[in-house]
Design a protein around this motif. Structure first.
Motif, PDB file in Angstrom:
ATOM      1  N   ILE A  39       0.838  -1.207   0.000  1.00 38.91           N
ATOM      2  CA  ILE A  39       0.000   0.000   0.000  1.00 38.91           C
ATOM      3  C   ILE A  39       0.869   1.251   0.000  1.00 38.91           C
ATOM      4  CG2 ILE A  39      -1.651   1.335   1.384  1.00 38.91           C
ATOM      5  CD1 ILE A  39      -2.867  -1.408   2.217  1.00 38.91           C
ATOM      6  N   PHE A  40       1.954   1.223   0.754  1.00 34.75           N
ATOM      7  CA  PHE A  40       2.857   2.383   0.759  1.00 34.75           C
ATOM      8  C   PHE A  40       3.410   2.648  -0.636  1.00 34.75           C
ATOM      9  CE2 PHE A  40       3.876   1.631   5.488  1.00 34.75           C
ATOM     10  CZ  PHE A  40       2.841   2.459   5.871  1.00 34.75           C
ATOM     11  N   LEU A  41       3.735   1.600  -1.360  1.00 34.85           N
ATOM     12  CA  LEU A  41       4.238   1.798  -2.722  1.00 34.85           C
ATOM     13  C   LEU A  41       3.181   2.438  -3.625  1.00 34.85           C
ATOM     14  CD1 LEU A  41       6.401  -1.370  -3.372  1.00 34.85           C
ATOM     15  CD2 LEU A  41       7.154   0.967  -2.900  1.00 34.85           C
ATOM     16  N   ARG A  42       1.915   2.144  -3.358  1.00 39.29           N
ATOM     17  CA  ARG A  42       0.843   2.783  -4.142  1.00 39.29           C
ATOM     18  C   ARG A  42       0.769   4.272  -3.866  1.00 39.29           C
ATOM     19  NH1 ARG A  42      -4.815   0.080  -5.427  1.00 39.29           N
ATOM     20  NH2 ARG A  42      -4.988   2.082  -6.440  1.00 39.29           N
ATOM     21  N   TRP A  43       1.171   4.690  -2.666  1.00 38.62           N
ATOM     22  CA  TRP A  43       1.129   6.097  -2.297  1.00 38.62           C
ATOM     23  C   TRP A  43       2.333   6.878  -2.815  1.00 38.62           C
ATOM     24  CZ3 TRP A  43      -0.246   5.689   3.624  1.00 38.62           C
ATOM     25  CH2 TRP A  43      -1.558   5.244   3.749  1.00 38.62           C
ATOM     26  N   LEU A  44       3.309   6.192  -3.380  1.00 36.66           N
ATOM     27  CA  LEU A  44       4.530   6.850  -3.834  1.00 36.66           C
ATOM     28  C   LEU A  44       4.276   8.007  -4.801  1.00 36.66           C
ATOM     29  CD1 LEU A  44       7.616   6.818  -3.642  1.00 36.66           C
ATOM     30  CD2 LEU A  44       7.628   5.170  -5.510  1.00 36.66           C
ATOM     31  N   PHE A  49       9.011  10.582  -2.491  1.00 35.04           N
ATOM     32  CA  PHE A  49      10.016   9.639  -2.007  1.00 35.04           C
ATOM     33  C   PHE A  49      10.061   9.427  -0.493  1.00 35.04           C
ATOM     34  CE2 PHE A  49      11.623  10.447  -6.272  1.00 35.04           C
ATOM     35  CZ  PHE A  49      11.751   9.126  -6.699  1.00 35.04           C
ATOM     36  N   PRO A  50       9.569  10.338   0.356  1.00 33.41           N
ATOM     37  CA  PRO A  50       9.560  10.029   1.793  1.00 33.41           C
ATOM     38  C   PRO A  50       8.758   8.762   2.130  1.00 33.41           C
ATOM     39  CG  PRO A  50       9.226  12.367   1.486  1.00 33.41           C
ATOM     40  CD  PRO A  50       9.190  11.734   0.123  1.00 33.41           C
ATOM     41  N   ILE A  51       7.843   8.401   1.267  1.00 29.79           N
ATOM     42  CA  ILE A  51       7.042   7.202   1.508  1.00 29.79           C
ATOM     43  C   ILE A  51       7.914   5.943   1.453  1.00 29.79           C
ATOM     44  CG2 ILE A  51       6.245   6.501  -0.781  1.00 29.79           C
ATOM     45  CD1 ILE A  51       3.921   7.087   2.091  1.00 29.79           C
ATOM     46  N   LEU A  52       9.060   6.023   0.780  1.00 25.04           N
ATOM     47  CA  LEU A  52       9.954   4.867   0.713  1.00 25.04           C
ATOM     48  C   LEU A  52      10.515   4.499   2.080  1.00 25.04           C
ATOM     49  CD1 LEU A  52      11.886   5.481  -2.618  1.00 25.04           C
ATOM     50  CD2 LEU A  52      10.033   3.859  -2.159  1.00 25.04           C
ATOM     51  N   LEU A  53      10.614   5.485   2.969  1.00 22.95           N
ATOM     52  CA  LEU A  53      11.051   5.191   4.335  1.00 22.95           C
ATOM     53  C   LEU A  53      10.015   4.333   5.055  1.00 22.95           C
ATOM     54  CD1 LEU A  53      13.288   5.635   6.371  1.00 22.95           C
ATOM     55  CD2 LEU A  53      12.148   7.735   7.073  1.00 22.95           C
ATOM     56  N   LEU A  54       8.739   4.647   4.860  1.00 22.05           N
ATOM     57  CA  LEU A  54       7.671   3.819   5.431  1.00 22.05           C
ATOM     58  C   LEU A  54       7.720   2.401   4.859  1.00 22.05           C
ATOM     59  CD1 LEU A  54       4.835   6.448   5.286  1.00 22.05           C
ATOM     60  CD2 LEU A  54       5.683   5.366   7.355  1.00 22.05           C
ATOM     61  N   PHE A  55       7.912   2.312   3.557  1.00 20.90           N
ATOM     62  CA  PHE A  55       8.025   1.005   2.918  1.00 20.90           C
ATOM     63  C   PHE A  55       9.192   0.222   3.504  1.00 20.90           C
ATOM     64  CE2 PHE A  55      10.242  -1.524  -0.276  1.00 20.90           C
ATOM     65  CZ  PHE A  55       9.272  -2.485  -0.538  1.00 20.90           C
ATOM     66  N   ALA A  56      10.332   0.880   3.677  1.00 25.67           N
ATOM     67  CA  ALA A  56      11.522   0.200   4.189  1.00 25.67           C
ATOM     68  C   ALA A  56      11.309  -0.319   5.606  1.00 25.67           C
ATOM     69  CB  ALA A  56      12.723   1.134   4.133  1.00 25.67           C
ATOM     70  N   ALA A 104       4.489   7.257  13.453  1.00 28.60           N
ATOM     71  CA  ALA A 104       5.115   8.575  13.503  1.00 28.60           C
ATOM     72  C   ALA A 104       5.571   9.025  12.120  1.00 28.60           C
ATOM     73  CB  ALA A 104       6.295   8.543  14.479  1.00 28.60           C
ATOM     74  N   LEU A 105       6.187   8.122  11.380  1.00 22.58           N
ATOM     75  CA  LEU A 105       6.618   8.462  10.016  1.00 22.58           C
ATOM     76  C   LEU A 105       5.434   8.771   9.117  1.00 22.58           C
ATOM     77  CD1 LEU A 105       9.463   5.835   9.535  1.00 22.58           C
ATOM     78  CD2 LEU A 105       9.733   8.331   9.688  1.00 22.58           C
ATOM     79  N   GLY A 106       4.350   8.009   9.269  1.00 20.91           N
ATOM     80  CA  GLY A 106       3.158   8.248   8.469  1.00 20.91           C
ATOM     81  C   GLY A 106       2.553   9.605   8.735  1.00 20.91           C
ATOM     82  N   ILE A 107       2.490   9.982  10.013  1.00 22.34           N
ATOM     83  CA  ILE A 107       1.977  11.309  10.364  1.00 22.34           C
ATOM     84  C   ILE A 107       2.899  12.385   9.774  1.00 22.34           C
ATOM     85  CG2 ILE A 107       1.625  12.904  12.297  1.00 22.34           C
ATOM     86  CD1 ILE A 107       0.614  10.454  13.895  1.00 22.34           C
ATOM     87  N   GLY A 108       4.201  12.151   9.865  1.00 18.66           N
ATOM     88  CA  GLY A 108       5.151  13.118   9.319  1.00 18.66           C
ATOM     89  C   GLY A 108       5.004  13.286   7.825  1.00 18.66           C
ATOM     90  N   VAL A 109       4.826  12.190   7.099  1.00 23.98           N
ATOM     91  CA  VAL A 109       4.674  12.257   5.638  1.00 23.98           C
ATOM     92  C   VAL A 109       3.391  12.996   5.260  1.00 23.98           C
ATOM     93  CG1 VAL A 109       4.235  10.850   3.587  1.00 23.98           C
ATOM     94  CG2 VAL A 109       6.093  10.243   5.116  1.00 23.98           C
ATOM     95  N   VAL A 110       2.304  12.717   5.970  1.00 25.04           N
ATOM     96  CA  VAL A 110       1.031  13.359   5.660  1.00 25.04           C
ATOM     97  C   VAL A 110       1.100  14.857   5.977  1.00 25.04           C
ATOM     98  CG1 VAL A 110      -1.400  13.511   6.337  1.00 25.04           C
ATOM     99  CG2 VAL A 110      -0.356  11.281   5.897  1.00 25.04           C
ATOM    100  N   LEU A 111       1.682  15.224   7.097  1.00 30.03           N
ATOM    101  CA  LEU A 111       1.768  16.649   7.453  1.00 30.03           C
ATOM    102  C   LEU A 111       2.736  17.407   6.547  1.00 30.03           C
ATOM    103  CD1 LEU A 111       1.752  16.493  11.360  1.00 30.03           C
ATOM    104  CD2 LEU A 111      -0.118  17.130   9.826  1.00 30.03           C
ATOM    105  N   ALA A 112       3.780  16.734   6.080  1.00 30.44           N
ATOM    106  CA  ALA A 112       4.731  17.399   5.187  1.00 30.44           C
ATOM    107  C   ALA A 112       4.156  17.581   3.785  1.00 30.44           C
ATOM    108  CB  ALA A 112       6.028  16.596   5.100  1.00 30.44           C
ATOM    109  N   GLY A 113       3.214  16.707   3.406  1.00 31.25           N
ATOM    110  CA  GLY A 113       2.663  16.772   2.044  1.00 31.25           C
ATOM    111  C   GLY A 113       1.529  17.672   1.972  1.00 31.25           C
TER     112      GLY A 113
END
Length: 113
Positions: A39-44, A49-56, A104-113
């Motif tokens: 699912i994270f890859l679908r959000w890419l 690219f910050p979503i790749l950290l969630l994927f990793a 935490a990373l997910g919240i960070g990605v959403v707030l940064a985007g």
């Protein structure tokens, strides 16, 4: 008369005991983490690219569960045989840490985007 063969009881003598149920639960956790990775890859395209950290993080947690599953089952089965099963607190704590990090990373990605 048809005779059915019972499943191998494993090293502890009983095929329905806790080691098998625990192994199934860890397997479900691993599959959930792999699904979330996809699912994270679908959000890419949307989040970049910050979503790749969630994927990793989620893929690494799933791989860690897979790689430690045999050791965990063996320890649990030996514990049942000697009638003393110790909890695998490190595995639970690392999985909880991965969950908190993903949140935490997910919240960070959403707030940064």
């Amino acid at each position: 008369m048809v005779r059915t063969r019972l499943p191998d009881p494993g090293p502890h003598g009983d095929p329905g005991l806790q080691p098998e149920r625990t192994t199934l639960a860890w397997g479900r956790t691993m599959m959930a983490l792999l699904t979330v990775s996809a699912i994270f890859l679908r959000w890419l395209p949307h989040h970049g690219f910050p979503i790749l950290l969630l994927f990793a993080v989620s893929a690494a947690a799933a791989a860690a569960i897979y790689l430690t599953q045999r050791r965990r089952y063996g320890a649990s089965a030996r514990g049942v045989s000697r009638e003393r099963v110790d909890a695998d607190t490190s595995a639970v704590l690392w999985t909880a840490f991965a969950g908190v990090a993903l949140g935490a990373l997910g919240i960070g990605v959403v707030l940064a985007g």
